[in-house]
Design a protein around this motif. Structure first.
Motif, PDB file in Angstrom:
ATOM      1  N   ASN A 195     -27.722  45.747 -72.966  1.00  0.00           N
ATOM      2  CA  ASN A 195     -26.810  46.266 -72.052  1.00  0.00           C
ATOM      3  C   ASN A 195     -26.986  45.584 -70.852  1.00  0.00           C
ATOM      4  O   ASN A 195     -27.660  45.423 -69.884  1.00  0.00           O
ATOM      5  CB  ASN A 195     -27.670  47.624 -71.865  1.00  0.00           C
ATOM      6  N   TRP A 196     -25.571  44.751 -70.618  1.00  0.00           N
ATOM      7  CA  TRP A 196     -25.449  43.772 -69.672  1.00  0.00           C
ATOM      8  C   TRP A 196     -25.278  44.640 -68.441  1.00  0.00           C
ATOM      9  O   TRP A 196     -25.253  43.988 -67.257  1.00  0.00           O
ATOM     10  CB  TRP A 196     -24.201  43.272 -70.072  1.00  0.00           C
ATOM     11  N   ASP A 197     -25.168  45.964 -68.379  1.00  0.00           N
ATOM     12  CA  ASP A 197     -25.027  46.642 -67.012  1.00  0.00           C
ATOM     13  C   ASP A 197     -26.443  47.242 -66.582  1.00  0.00           C
ATOM     14  O   ASP A 197     -26.474  47.597 -65.609  1.00  0.00           O
ATOM     15  CB  ASP A 197     -24.131  47.885 -67.399  1.00  0.00           C
ATOM     16  N   ASP A 198     -27.497  46.906 -67.291  1.00  0.00           N
ATOM     17  CA  ASP A 198     -28.666  47.392 -66.736  1.00  0.00           C
ATOM     18  C   ASP A 198     -29.549  46.142 -66.250  1.00  0.00           C
ATOM     19  O   ASP A 198     -29.839  45.120 -66.902  1.00  0.00           O
ATOM     20  CB  ASP A 198     -29.482  47.705 -67.931  1.00  0.00           C
ATOM     21  N   ARG A 200     -31.152  42.753 -68.074  1.00  0.00           N
ATOM     22  CA  ARG A 200     -30.545  41.186 -67.746  1.00  0.00           C
ATOM     23  C   ARG A 200     -31.822  40.377 -67.146  1.00  0.00           C
ATOM     24  O   ARG A 200     -32.000  39.231 -67.621  1.00  0.00           O
ATOM     25  CB  ARG A 200     -29.486  41.313 -66.721  1.00  0.00           C
ATOM     26  N   SER A 222     -15.814  40.795 -73.763  1.00  0.00           N
ATOM     27  CA  SER A 222     -15.460  41.955 -73.427  1.00  0.00           C
ATOM     28  C   SER A 222     -14.175  41.985 -72.807  1.00  0.00           C
ATOM     29  O   SER A 222     -13.731  43.184 -72.152  1.00  0.00           O
ATOM     30  CB  SER A 222     -16.691  42.636 -72.199  1.00  0.00           C
ATOM     31  N   VAL A 266     -16.535  47.581 -67.168  1.00  0.00           N
ATOM     32  CA  VAL A 266     -17.755  47.436 -66.591  1.00  0.00           C
ATOM     33  C   VAL A 266     -18.581  48.673 -66.379  1.00  0.00           C
ATOM     34  O   VAL A 266     -17.897  49.479 -65.845  1.00  0.00           O
ATOM     35  CB  VAL A 266     -18.007  46.440 -65.274  1.00  0.00           C
ATOM     36  N   GLY A 267     -19.871  48.802 -66.531  1.00  0.00           N
ATOM     37  CA  GLY A 267     -20.379  49.861 -65.993  1.00  0.00           C
ATOM     38  C   GLY A 267     -20.800  49.580 -64.674  1.00  0.00           C
ATOM     39  O   GLY A 267     -21.255  48.692 -63.949  1.00  0.00           O
ATOM     40  N   SER A 268     -20.935  50.873 -63.684  1.00  0.00           N
ATOM     41  CA  SER A 268     -21.152  50.836 -62.457  1.00  0.00           C
ATOM     42  C   SER A 268     -21.870  51.998 -62.018  1.00  0.00           C
ATOM     43  O   SER A 268     -21.794  53.151 -62.873  1.00  0.00           O
ATOM     44  CB  SER A 268     -19.869  50.495 -61.502  1.00  0.00           C
ATOM     45  N   ARG A 269     -22.153  52.289 -60.678  1.00  0.00           N
ATOM     46  CA  ARG A 269     -22.831  53.500 -60.421  1.00  0.00           C
ATOM     47  C   ARG A 269     -21.694  54.703 -60.334  1.00  0.00           C
ATOM     48  O   ARG A 269     -22.005  55.672 -59.817  1.00  0.00           O
ATOM     49  CB  ARG A 269     -23.475  53.289 -59.008  1.00  0.00           C
ATOM     50  N   ARG A 312     -17.506  53.925 -65.584  1.00  0.00           N
ATOM     51  CA  ARG A 312     -17.033  52.805 -66.171  1.00  0.00           C
ATOM     52  C   ARG A 312     -15.741  52.398 -65.492  1.00  0.00           C
ATOM     53  O   ARG A 312     -14.727  53.450 -65.069  1.00  0.00           O
ATOM     54  CB  ARG A 312     -16.485  53.189 -67.603  1.00  0.00           C
TER      55      ARG A 312
END
Length: 80
Positions: free
Chosen positions: A2-5, A9, A32, A45-48, A51
């Motif tokens: 999970n590259w958003d975590d 990373r 991606s 991208v995932g963000s707070r 998406r």
């Protein structure tokens, strides 16, 4: 992976070292991309905020793909 975590990373970077981490991250970025518009790579991208779709390296991201496409069309990337 999970590259958003950030924790995942960091663990990957510790496990494989910076050179391999950068290579893997670059592959992830390339894989991606959902579309190229006016010279900009658009990718989710995932963000707070949930998406979002980023528009190249402009620093802008949008909730909807169509919004990202419109921004890219209105701000074409200049040839370098």
């Amino acid at each position: 992976m999970n590259w958003d975590d950030p924790a995942e990373r960091a663990a990957l970077a510790e496990r494989v070292g910076p050179t391999e981490y950068n290579r893997l991250f670059s592959e992830h970025l390339d894989a991606s991309i959902v579309e190229w518009v006016a010279g900009h790579a658009i990718r989710p991208v995932g963000s707070r905020f949930g998406r979002l779709f980023t528009v190249g390296n402009t620093g802008y991201a949008f909730r909807l793909l169509t919004e990202a496409q419109d921004y890219a069309r209105n701000h074409p990337k200049e040839e370098q």
